[in-house]
Design a protein around this motif. Structure first.
Motif, PDB file in Angstrom:
ATOM      1  N   PHE A  52      23.086 -11.982 102.939  1.00  0.00           N
ATOM      2  CA  PHE A  52      22.192 -12.891 103.042  1.00  0.00           C
ATOM      3  C   PHE A  52      21.949 -14.149 104.115  1.00  0.00           C
ATOM      4  O   PHE A  52      23.773 -14.488 103.806  1.00  0.00           O
ATOM      5  N   ILE A  53      21.134 -14.795 104.246  1.00  0.00           N
ATOM      6  CA  ILE A  53      21.800 -15.678 104.855  1.00  0.00           C
ATOM      7  C   ILE A  53      20.321 -17.226 104.411  1.00  0.00           C
ATOM      8  O   ILE A  53      19.724 -16.581 103.844  1.00  0.00           O
ATOM      9  N   SER A  54      21.649 -18.135 104.103  1.00  0.00           N
ATOM     10  CA  SER A  54      20.482 -19.040 103.030  1.00  0.00           C
ATOM     11  C   SER A  54      20.543 -20.520 104.223  1.00  0.00           C
ATOM     12  O   SER A  54      21.108 -20.483 105.894  1.00  0.00           O
ATOM     13  N   PHE A  55      19.527 -21.387 103.597  1.00  0.00           N
ATOM     14  CA  PHE A  55      19.260 -22.553 104.561  1.00  0.00           C
ATOM     15  C   PHE A  55      18.658 -23.187 103.136  1.00  0.00           C
ATOM     16  O   PHE A  55      17.984 -22.493 102.564  1.00  0.00           O
ATOM     17  N   GLU A  56      18.508 -24.547 103.598  1.00  0.00           N
ATOM     18  CA  GLU A  56      17.840 -25.156 102.868  1.00  0.00           C
ATOM     19  C   GLU A  56      15.619 -25.556 103.746  1.00  0.00           C
ATOM     20  O   GLU A  56      16.155 -26.081 104.071  1.00  0.00           O
ATOM     21  N   ILE A  57      14.842 -25.759 103.269  1.00  0.00           N
ATOM     22  CA  ILE A  57      13.338 -26.448 103.187  1.00  0.00           C
ATOM     23  C   ILE A  57      13.618 -27.445 102.953  1.00  0.00           C
ATOM     24  O   ILE A  57      13.799 -27.505 101.350  1.00  0.00           O
ATOM     25  N   ARG A  58      12.834 -28.794 102.810  1.00  0.00           N
ATOM     26  CA  ARG A  58      12.347 -29.998 103.096  1.00  0.00           C
ATOM     27  C   ARG A  58      11.047 -30.011 102.627  1.00  0.00           C
ATOM     28  O   ARG A  58      10.145 -29.424 103.349  1.00  0.00           O
ATOM     29  N   PHE A  59      10.220 -30.065 101.334  1.00  0.00           N
ATOM     30  CA  PHE A  59       9.027 -30.497 101.167  1.00  0.00           C
ATOM     31  C   PHE A  59       8.949 -31.593  99.671  1.00  0.00           C
ATOM     32  O   PHE A  59       9.620 -32.194  99.868  1.00  0.00           O
ATOM     33  N   HIS A  60       7.411 -31.989  99.872  1.00  0.00           N
ATOM     34  CA  HIS A  60       7.397 -33.595  98.973  1.00  0.00           C
ATOM     35  C   HIS A  60       6.802 -32.896  97.426  1.00  0.00           C
ATOM     36  O   HIS A  60       6.134 -31.688  97.036  1.00  0.00           O
ATOM     37  N   ILE A  61       7.421 -33.589  96.413  1.00  0.00           N
ATOM     38  CA  ILE A  61       6.521 -33.433  95.088  1.00  0.00           C
ATOM     39  C   ILE A  61       5.656 -35.179  95.130  1.00  0.00           C
ATOM     40  O   ILE A  61       6.001 -35.570  95.455  1.00  0.00           O
ATOM     41  N   TYR A  62       4.305 -34.479  95.535  1.00  0.00           N
ATOM     42  CA  TYR A  62       3.674 -35.879  95.215  1.00  0.00           C
ATOM     43  C   TYR A  62       3.336 -36.501  93.620  1.00  0.00           C
ATOM     44  O   TYR A  62       2.968 -35.935  92.543  1.00  0.00           O
ATOM     45  N   HIS A  63       4.112 -37.439  93.271  1.00  0.00           N
ATOM     46  CA  HIS A  63       3.355 -38.037  92.061  1.00  0.00           C
ATOM     47  C   HIS A  63       2.650 -39.126  92.319  1.00  0.00           C
ATOM     48  O   HIS A  63       1.607 -39.194  90.986  1.00  0.00           O
ATOM     49  N   THR A  64       2.445 -39.779  93.669  1.00  0.00           N
ATOM     50  CA  THR A  64       0.992 -40.401  93.493  1.00  0.00           C
ATOM     51  C   THR A  64       0.186 -39.828  94.886  1.00  0.00           C
ATOM     52  O   THR A  64       0.954 -39.391  96.059  1.00  0.00           O
ATOM     53  N   ALA A  65      -0.936 -41.155  94.872  1.00  0.00           N
ATOM     54  CA  ALA A  65      -1.563 -40.116  95.995  1.00  0.00           C
ATOM     55  C   ALA A  65      -0.936 -40.900  97.297  1.00  0.00           C
ATOM     56  O   ALA A  65      -0.586 -40.649  98.424  1.00  0.00           O
ATOM     57  N   LYS A  66      -0.301 -41.960  96.788  1.00  0.00           N
ATOM     58  CA  LYS A  66       0.460 -43.089  97.864  1.00  0.00           C
ATOM     59  C   LYS A  66       2.072 -42.931  98.003  1.00  0.00           C
ATOM     60  O   LYS A  66       2.696 -43.266  98.554  1.00  0.00           O
ATOM     61  N   ARG A  67       2.192 -42.296  97.315  1.00  0.00           N
ATOM     62  CA  ARG A  67       4.086 -41.459  96.764  1.00  0.00           C
ATOM     63  C   ARG A  67       4.254 -40.012  96.715  1.00  0.00           C
ATOM     64  O   ARG A  67       3.747 -39.809  96.157  1.00  0.00           O
ATOM     65  N   ALA A  68       5.519 -40.033  97.711  1.00  0.00           N
ATOM     66  CA  ALA A  68       5.938 -38.736  97.973  1.00  0.00           C
ATOM     67  C   ALA A  68       7.228 -38.563  97.985  1.00  0.00           C
ATOM     68  O   ALA A  68       8.077 -39.435  98.211  1.00  0.00           O
ATOM     69  N   GLU A  69       7.875 -37.712  96.855  1.00  0.00           N
ATOM     70  CA  GLU A  69       9.349 -37.729  96.861  1.00  0.00           C
ATOM     71  C   GLU A  69       9.862 -36.047  97.877  1.00  0.00           C
ATOM     72  O   GLU A  69       9.301 -35.095  97.698  1.00  0.00           O
ATOM     73  N   SER A  70      10.936 -36.890  98.322  1.00  0.00           N
ATOM     74  CA  SER A  70      11.192 -35.595  99.061  1.00  0.00           C
ATOM     75  C   SER A  70      12.353 -34.625  98.235  1.00  0.00           C
ATOM     76  O   SER A  70      12.981 -35.528  97.611  1.00  0.00           O
ATOM     77  N   LYS A  71      12.249 -33.405  98.441  1.00  0.00           N
ATOM     78  CA  LYS A  71      12.816 -32.334  98.105  1.00  0.00           C
ATOM     79  C   LYS A  71      13.817 -31.440  98.480  1.00  0.00           C
ATOM     80  O   LYS A  71      13.136 -30.896 100.153  1.00  0.00           O
ATOM     81  N   SER A  72      14.275 -30.350  98.156  1.00  0.00           N
ATOM     82  CA  SER A  72      15.050 -29.597  98.662  1.00  0.00           C
ATOM     83  C   SER A  72      15.440 -28.241  97.770  1.00  0.00           C
ATOM     84  O   SER A  72      15.420 -28.602  96.694  1.00  0.00           O
ATOM     85  N   ARG A  73      15.004 -27.206  98.515  1.00  0.00           N
ATOM     86  CA  ARG A  73      15.137 -25.605  98.198  1.00  0.00           C
ATOM     87  C   ARG A  73      15.477 -24.471  98.840  1.00  0.00           C
ATOM     88  O   ARG A  73      15.775 -24.989 100.101  1.00  0.00           O
ATOM     89  N   LYS A  74      16.799 -23.591  98.200  1.00  0.00           N
ATOM     90  CA  LYS A  74      17.342 -23.064  98.708  1.00  0.00           C
ATOM     91  C   LYS A  74      16.574 -21.900  99.345  1.00  0.00           C
ATOM     92  O   LYS A  74      16.741 -21.607  98.251  1.00  0.00           O
ATOM     93  N   ILE A  75      16.595 -21.412 100.025  1.00  0.00           N
ATOM     94  CA  ILE A  75      15.612 -20.034 100.418  1.00  0.00           C
ATOM     95  C   ILE A  75      16.693 -19.287 100.633  1.00  0.00           C
ATOM     96  O   ILE A  75      17.810 -19.443 101.957  1.00  0.00           O
ATOM     97  N   THR A  76      17.075 -17.760 100.743  1.00  0.00           N
ATOM     98  CA  THR A  76      18.205 -17.033 100.438  1.00  0.00           C
ATOM     99  C   THR A  76      17.247 -16.054 101.403  1.00  0.00           C
ATOM    100  O   THR A  76      16.459 -15.399 101.027  1.00  0.00           O
ATOM    101  N   LEU A  77      17.478 -15.154 102.254  1.00  0.00           N
ATOM    102  CA  LEU A  77      16.987 -14.271 103.733  1.00  0.00           C
ATOM    103  C   LEU A  77      17.512 -12.896 103.287  1.00  0.00           C
ATOM    104  O   LEU A  77      18.541 -13.023 103.701  1.00  0.00           O
TER     105      LEU A  77
END
Length: 519
Positions: A52-77
């Motif tokens: 498998f080949i793995s990498f991380e993707i970054r995405f946002h968790i939306y807490h309010t309409a004006k604030r989004a927290e950046s998160k990462s998740r490991k993807i294994t292909l």
């Protein structure tokens, strides 16, 4: 068994069309047909599974309409060939799992990763509706909600193997054993590490011409022989064999996760049935609804503790007590009450958050994070569209690049030597370069391109009519509104109103932006 195998063969009728970079090239039609032939003849036992080949993707968790927290998740292909092979096993195993769950009377428990059910459609919307309707069926009911900690990463291989034998109904054929080893004891390498090692080894990305003229696909190596040599000579260094958990994202992983839970699901479904309750599980997220006339508060607390204990003893999975929540619903008060875990036994108004929807005892609404995400993306897309229209109008009016860049000098509060005052601030060099590139693109933009941008934003964020149900939040909201409104429920449904409110705000923002650059 032959008829079930045909289900897997039918799953291989089409290529998935994904063109990601891996050790092998995306499959051609001839290679797909060869895999089908290998499954039909039993020659699939000789299939070679790749790392498998793995990498991380970054995405946002939306807490309010004006604030989004950046998160990462490991993807294994998995490799392209492996992905298609896993699709076969996933389809066959899904049917075997359904047959076993029907025989053991817990077929309705697992909702995620299921094949279509003839009795009713399965989705997060229909499941949430079923749960909330069941809650409001009783004058008073208990609601236990929890999830398993790092579910896929902590699956015990021995327990999974035992349950796979149960669901399969006999000894696993050799090709199934080989597939099971590939998904449990897999080796992997991160994309960054692989590309660095290939660079050191002076191995360049390989290309292969496709049947269509001018089309080429890519792979990290020319063929499996080259890959074997690179691994043998330690030019590519893979991870050790995996010992716990399975990778997410393959077509068989999701079904194996349901297979892993069969003992637990069967036990808990039986317990709930004895109490006249309901148990549903969506992957690692589970919920129980129990009538209060069957269990006292002390009894339901003991039952909650037993669930946590059994998850550790049977599943080797952790349900954190702090993340397990107990609610009380009281129909006459139209209230959901969250019961505290502390010794004081404190109570406070609560909201049950399940599969993207919130129930507060009075109404069903969409989860705030979903709305915040829609608002956040809508504001950004509409804002960028307004900027595009403004710059395009200036270009059409004959403004030069320097005029437009000079217009970006703005009056702001700045601090110099501890003194804050208003001053004119010029854009940074990187901002100027980006603006020049954007201006060049705008000058070359065709009218139909602008129309396409306008159409896409309108469908997703501006239209109060559903033009593409699968492409807009409003389409999803109306589908949910209609589903929850069926059979005159004992709650209000405000999902449609939620989304329409945000769409009207987007419309106002676009209107104000147009007025601003037209004035």
């Amino acid at each position: 068994m032959d008829s079930i195998n045909q289900i897997g063969i039918h799953a291989l009728e089409k290529l998935d069309g994904k063109n990601y970079l891996h050790f092998d090239f995306p499959l051609t039609e001839n290679e797909r047909e060869q895999l089908v032939s290998d499954f039909s003849s039993g020659n699939i036992i000789h299939h070679r599974y790749l790392p498998f080949i793995s990498f991380e993707i970054r995405f946002h968790i939306y807490h309010t309409a004006k604030r989004a927290e950046s998160k990462s998740r490991k993807i294994t292909l998995p490799s392209h060939h492996d992905a298609l092979v896993y699709r076969y096993y996933g389809k066959v195993l899904n049917r075997l799992y359904s047959n076993y769950a029907i025989e053991q009377n817990f077929n309705e428990v697992a909702v995620a990763y299921r094949e279509p059910q003839p009795s009713k459609p399965l989705s997060n919307i229909t499941t949430a509706k079923e749960v909330f309707d069941y809650v409001t069926r009783f004058p008073k009911s208990w609601i236990i909600k929890g999830d398993f900690h790092h579910f896929f990463d902590n699956l015990n291989h021995q327990h999974l193997k035992e349950n796979l034998h149960k669901v399969f109904g006999r000894d696993l054929p050799n090709d199934w054993k080989k597939m099971f080893r590939s998904i449990t004891q897999y080796q992997s390498i991160s994309r960054k590490t692989l590309e660095r090692q290939l660079h050191v080894a002076q191995v360049k990305i390989a290309y292969r011409s496709q049947q269509s003229e001018g089309s080429r696909t890519r792979a990290y190596v020319n063929d499996l022989r080259e890959l074997g040599e690179l691994i043998k000579n330690k030019k590519i260094r893979l991870s050790g064999k995996n010992r716990v958990g399975i990778p997410q994202g393959t077509a068989v992983s999701a079904v194996l996760a349901n297979v892993y839970m069969v003992d637990f699901d069967e036990w808990l479904a039986k317990c709930c049935k004895e109490f006249g309750g309901l148990y549903r599980r969506y992957s690692d997220d589970f919920i129980l609804v129990l009538p209060q006339n069957q269990l006292s508060k002390a009894s339901v607390r003991n039952f909650e503790a037993e669930i946590i204990e059994r998850s550790q003893d049977i599943l080797h999975l952790e349900i954190e007590p702090t993340k397990t929540k107990l609610y009380s619903y009281e129909q006459d008060r139209h209230a959901v009450i969250l019961l505290s875990n502390d010794e004081m036994g404190r109570q406070k108004p609560g909201k049950v958050d399940y599969l993207g929807f919130i129930f507060d005892g009075v109404s069903i609404s969409m989860r705030p994070k979903s709305i915040y995400k829609f608002v956040y993306r809508g504001r950004r897309k509409v804002g960028k569209y307004i900027t595009l229209l403004r710059l395009r109008s200036k270009v059409k009016a004959g403004f030069s690049d320097s005029d437009i860049i000079q217009n970006q000098v703005v009056l702001r509060y700045v601090t110099h030597f501890g003194i804050t005052k208003k001053d004119y601030v010029s854009p940074s060099l990187s901002s100027v370069i980006q603006s020049l590139r954007s201006l060049q693109q705008i000058k070359e933009m065709k009218p139909e391109t602008l129309q396409g941008i306008h159409k896409g934003i309108t469908i997703r964020y501006l239209s109060t009519e559903v033009k593409k149900p699968r492409s807009s939040m409003l389409g999803y909201a109306l589908r949910a509104q209609h589903t929850f409104d069926v059979d005159k429920p004992k709650y209000r449904v405000v999902i449609r109103r939620q989304v329409l409110r945000q769409i009207k705000r987007n419309q106002r923002k676009l209107h104000q932006g147009r007025e601003k650059y037209n004035s």
